[in-house]
Design an enzyme around this catalytic site. Sequence first.
Site, PDB file in Angstrom:
ATOM      1  N   ASP A 163      77.686  40.797  23.172  1.00 12.07           N
ATOM      2  CA  ASP A 163      78.242  41.497  22.022  1.00 12.07           C
ATOM      3  C   ASP A 163      77.151  41.505  20.948  1.00 12.07           C
ATOM      4  O   ASP A 163      76.124  40.827  21.058  1.00 12.07           O
ATOM      5  CB  ASP A 163      79.512  40.802  21.534  1.00 12.07           C
ATOM      6  CG  ASP A 163      80.496  41.766  20.887  1.00 12.07           C
ATOM      7  OD1 ASP A 163      80.087  42.886  20.512  1.00 12.07           O
ATOM      8  OD2 ASP A 163      81.679  41.412  20.744  1.00 12.07           O
TER       9      ASP A 163
ATOM     10  N   HIS B  21      83.331  39.635  14.299  1.00  7.61           N
ATOM     11  CA  HIS B  21      82.469  40.357  13.376  1.00  7.61           C
ATOM     12  C   HIS B  21      82.326  39.563  12.072  1.00  7.61           C
ATOM     13  O   HIS B  21      81.314  39.642  11.396  1.00  7.61           O
ATOM     14  CB  HIS B  21      83.048  41.732  13.043  1.00  7.61           C
ATOM     15  CG  HIS B  21      83.042  42.689  14.187  1.00  7.61           C
ATOM     16  ND1 HIS B  21      84.045  42.728  15.121  1.00  7.61           N
ATOM     17  CD2 HIS B  21      82.157  43.656  14.555  1.00  7.61           C
ATOM     18  CE1 HIS B  21      83.785  43.679  16.011  1.00  7.61           C
ATOM     19  NE2 HIS B  21      82.650  44.254  15.688  1.00  7.61           N
TER      20      HIS B  21
END
Length: 515
Positions: free
Chosen positions: A257, A187
């Site tokens: 993702d 992230h």
Amino acid sequence: MTDVDPDLRRLAHTVLMPGFGGTGRSGPPAWLLAAIGEGLGSVCWFGHNVTDRAETAALAARLHAAGDVLVALDEEGGTVTRLHVADGSPHAGAATLGRADDPALTAAVARSVAQEVRAHGADLVLGPVADVNADPANPVIGVRSYGAEPHLVGRHVAAFVAAAQAEGVAACAKHYPGHGDTRTDTHAGLAVVDVSPETLRTRELVPFAAAVAAGARAIMTAHIVFPALDDAPATLSPAVLRLLREDLGFTGVVVSDAIDMRAISRTVGFAEGVVRTLAAGVDLVCLGNPGMPLRGEDGGSDDGERDFRTALDAITAAVTEGRLPRARLAQAAARVRDLAAWSARHRTAPVDEAVLAAGHEASEAAARLALTVRGDVAGTLTGSVHLVDVRRRRNIASGKLSDHVTDALLARAPGARLTRVFARGEATEGRVTEESAAGPVLPEAADVILVGTPHADPEQAKALDALIDAHPDALVVCLGWPAGPDDLPRARRLVCAYGDARPNAKALAELLTGA
């Protein structure tokens, strides 16, 4: 976009999975319903989309009525939940189940998760986590993994996949080819796992092979570079995805993702990341969570429309320019449609409340089995007990820092009091948006010290050491991932719970009160 070939435009819609703003109460945005009508393949729900079961199911019904769309969400159990953002998951997480190491319990939990997902109207659960947690200081996997031994992880992944899909919900094993041996959260940045091909084969790939053998309908990629295979992140790597197709024999949908994660958006860029993801062999591109300022461009997304339009334009332009073969796009869209057809056949099955309840019972049983104890912990929660929470950081993928354990312990000990060593910054969907500048506040007394993953945060570790020095007889309760049976050697009394969800909180409260 008006002069784009309509068939091409529809294909581009089919391979996208945006997030969006809206709930069953407010309704979905108009742009999303229009996109579904034009062939949008999937949407991804986050915590802000979920209200109660009836309203959320009504939201799903509106989306499904608009077109042939898959509704996906992260509902791993344990610390990662979208359906229980406010109250915490009633399902045990992967580490708890792996520690109990009874695949029958894992299957019962998976069936219950699937029933709950379907009761809320969703089709695709973005789990189980198939990562082998090889690095105990991993900042983003940790208790989301079943364990550090590949075959243990593999048998629980297989149990989850088979059980969830038997209940009519597609499973998506993640994060291929493995996110367990990294100290970088994708992230926040690009991670590299520099291990040999042999290590990859005998460690990382074992659980994914198990997922494929169990019939997983989908597998999610990781934004991680594996130099032994390629110099591009797995999500963007044809070589890594060929390995999944040709060596592991996977024939289902490859899901990326989130492309708004900084490992992609701050390296190749968001729009280019979408194109390269599809070109590499991904079939369904998860765009990410709207409203989260991950890219640092201008405060983040709006209600999801901007990122969706950017991705759609990038795909059609890339096909027109010859950078993305139309045949690759058509192949990806066909796989997404096949999965949507499978899901539609299971969507109307009635919810089995008995299966839901059995999963809750299995979760509580696993949480009790997972507990490991050092020293005498009997009677800890008696009298005026001082609880000290030394956890500092939220897991960026796992929602807010859980208070289920402290709440449960305080409820069992009416005279107890709580001190939090670190002030908490603001967060949305688990991601810290305002880091508190306040330093640690070490209390003068400490009877029970709660810690997360001890090695994942140096500031937390430093504060924990100071507390143990000052209070050597205090009970340390580890809610995260311990490095091994001899972890935290300076703690004379220790309980490891392998999670901080509601079942873990109940098991700890029972243990420390003898109830």
